[in-house]
Design an enzyme around this catalytic site. Structure first.
Site, PDB file in Angstrom:
ATOM      1  N   LYS A 163       0.830  -1.218   0.000  1.00  0.00           N
ATOM      2  CA  LYS A 163       0.000   0.000   0.000  1.00  0.00           C
ATOM      3  C   LYS A 163       0.857   1.257   0.000  1.00  0.00           C
ATOM      4  CE  LYS A 163      -3.658  -1.978   2.893  1.00  0.00           C
ATOM      5  NZ  LYS A 163      -4.417  -1.712   4.138  1.00  0.00           N
TER       6      LYS A 163
ATOM      7  N   LYS B 163       2.259   2.653   2.310  1.00  0.00           N
ATOM      8  CA  LYS B 163       1.848   3.475   3.475  1.00  0.00           C
ATOM      9  C   LYS B 163       2.858   3.242   4.590  1.00  0.00           C
ATOM     10  CE  LYS B 163      -3.286   3.418   3.452  1.00  0.00           C
ATOM     11  NZ  LYS B 163      -4.459   2.915   4.228  1.00  0.00           N
TER      12      LYS B 163
HETATM   13  N1  C2G Z   1     -13.298   4.000   6.571  1.00  0.00           N
HETATM   14  C1  C2G Z   1     -14.534   4.625   6.655  1.00  0.00           C
HETATM   15  N2  C2G Z   1     -14.589   5.975   6.813  1.00  0.00           N
HETATM   16  C2  C2G Z   1     -13.457   6.709   6.895  1.00  0.00           C
HETATM   17  C3  C2G Z   1     -12.197   6.081   6.825  1.00  0.00           C
HETATM   18  C4  C2G Z   1     -12.136   4.700   6.667  1.00  0.00           C
HETATM   19  O1  C2G Z   1     -15.587   3.958   6.586  1.00  0.00           O
HETATM   20  N3  C2G Z   1     -13.569   8.061   7.049  1.00  0.00           N
HETATM   21  C5  C2G Z   1     -13.261   2.544   6.392  1.00  0.00           C
HETATM   22  C6  C2G Z   1     -12.577   2.135   5.085  1.00  0.00           C
HETATM   23  O2  C2G Z   1     -13.492   2.176   3.996  1.00  0.00           O
HETATM   24  C7  C2G Z   1     -12.147   0.697   5.404  1.00  0.00           C
HETATM   25  C8  C2G Z   1     -11.850   0.771   6.917  1.00  0.00           C
HETATM   26  O3  C2G Z   1     -12.500   1.956   7.413  1.00  0.00           O
HETATM   27  O4  C2G Z   1     -13.244  -0.194   5.194  1.00  0.00           O
HETATM   28  C9  C2G Z   1     -10.362   0.851   7.202  1.00  0.00           C
HETATM   29  O5  C2G Z   1      -9.852   1.965   6.484  1.00  0.00           O
HETATM   30  P1  C2G Z   1      -8.232   2.037   6.266  1.00  0.00           P
HETATM   31  O6  C2G Z   1      -7.571   1.830   7.569  1.00  0.00           O
HETATM   32  O7  C2G Z   1      -7.960   3.252   5.464  1.00  0.00           O
HETATM   33  O8  C2G Z   1      -7.991   0.720   5.411  1.00  0.00           O
HETATM   34  P2  C2G Z   1      -7.552   0.636   3.864  1.00  0.00           P
HETATM   35  O9  C2G Z   1      -6.270   1.345   3.687  1.00  0.00           O
HETATM   36  O10 C2G Z   1      -8.719   1.028   3.066  1.00  0.00           O
HETATM   37  O11 C2G Z   1      -7.204  -0.932   3.721  1.00  0.00           O
HETATM   38  O12 C2G Z   1      -7.540  -5.340   1.988  1.00  0.00           O
HETATM   39  C10 C2G Z   1      -8.241  -4.149   2.258  1.00  0.00           C
HETATM   40  C11 C2G Z   1      -7.324  -3.089   2.828  1.00  0.00           C
HETATM   41  O13 C2G Z   1      -6.586  -3.607   3.909  1.00  0.00           O
HETATM   42  C12 C2G Z   1      -8.138  -1.873   3.264  1.00  0.00           C
END
Ligand code: C2G
Length: 150
Positions: free
Chosen positions: A45, A47
């Protein structure tokens, strides 16, 4: 018992994450959260997390909606996870809409929930950097009133 699973990084845990986890748990009885490992985050990612996997795991495990936390180490572990953890429902925020529909082939329900629009980990980092640049973060303890009787 209806088993729900969701995946994410969950760095700088915020209310958008909590909104997602609360709604995911409401879809069943047992919620598994698969948190991206530090290596996965960096290699796949691109990140760099503020908190390590262990720290993010401890934070998410402390949330009342969460029953189990396991590591996410590859994009393609999901198919195996559905069977290994006897998952009924796979849940993600709708920024991922359509990306994981293939999991229906594993016999699970796939649900995309609306994201919480105004908050994200990158937004938090951006705002903090901006505040630091503007010198707003120079609070010193001597200007904080510590006398509880005042
Ligand atoms: N999320 C949300 N609202 C936000 C931020 C995040 O609903 N304001 C949700 C995202 O859509 C995701 C979850 O919270 O379902 C986790 O978000 P992240 O930590 O940003 O995860 P991500 O980088 O999207 O990784 O295999 C899938 C990946 O691991 C997802």
């Amino acid at each position: 018992m209806k088993r729900v699973i969701t995946y994410g990084t969950f760095d700088l845990l915020h209310y958008g994450h909590i909104n997602l986890l609360r709604r995911a748990k409401a879809l069943g009885d047992y919620l598994i959260v698969v948190i991206s490992s530090d290596e996965f985050n960096w290699n796949e990612k691109h990140k760099k997390c503020y908190f390590t996997y262990e720290q993010r795991k401890a934070l998410v495990e402390s949330i009342r909606y969460v029953d189990l936390v396991i590591p996410e180490e590859s994009w393609d572990q999901k198919r195996r996870d559905m069977h290994e953890y006897h998952v009924d429902t796979f849940v993600m925020g709708d920024d991922w809409k359509g990306k994981f529909d293939f999991l229906k082939e594993e016999g699970v329900e796939v649900v995309y929930l609306p994201r919480t629009p105004e908050i994200s980990t990158s937004q938090i980092k951006h705002d903090l950097n901006e505040a630091a640049d503007a010198g707003e973060s120079k609070t010193t303890h001597d200007d904080i009133d510590t006398d509880p009787c005042k």
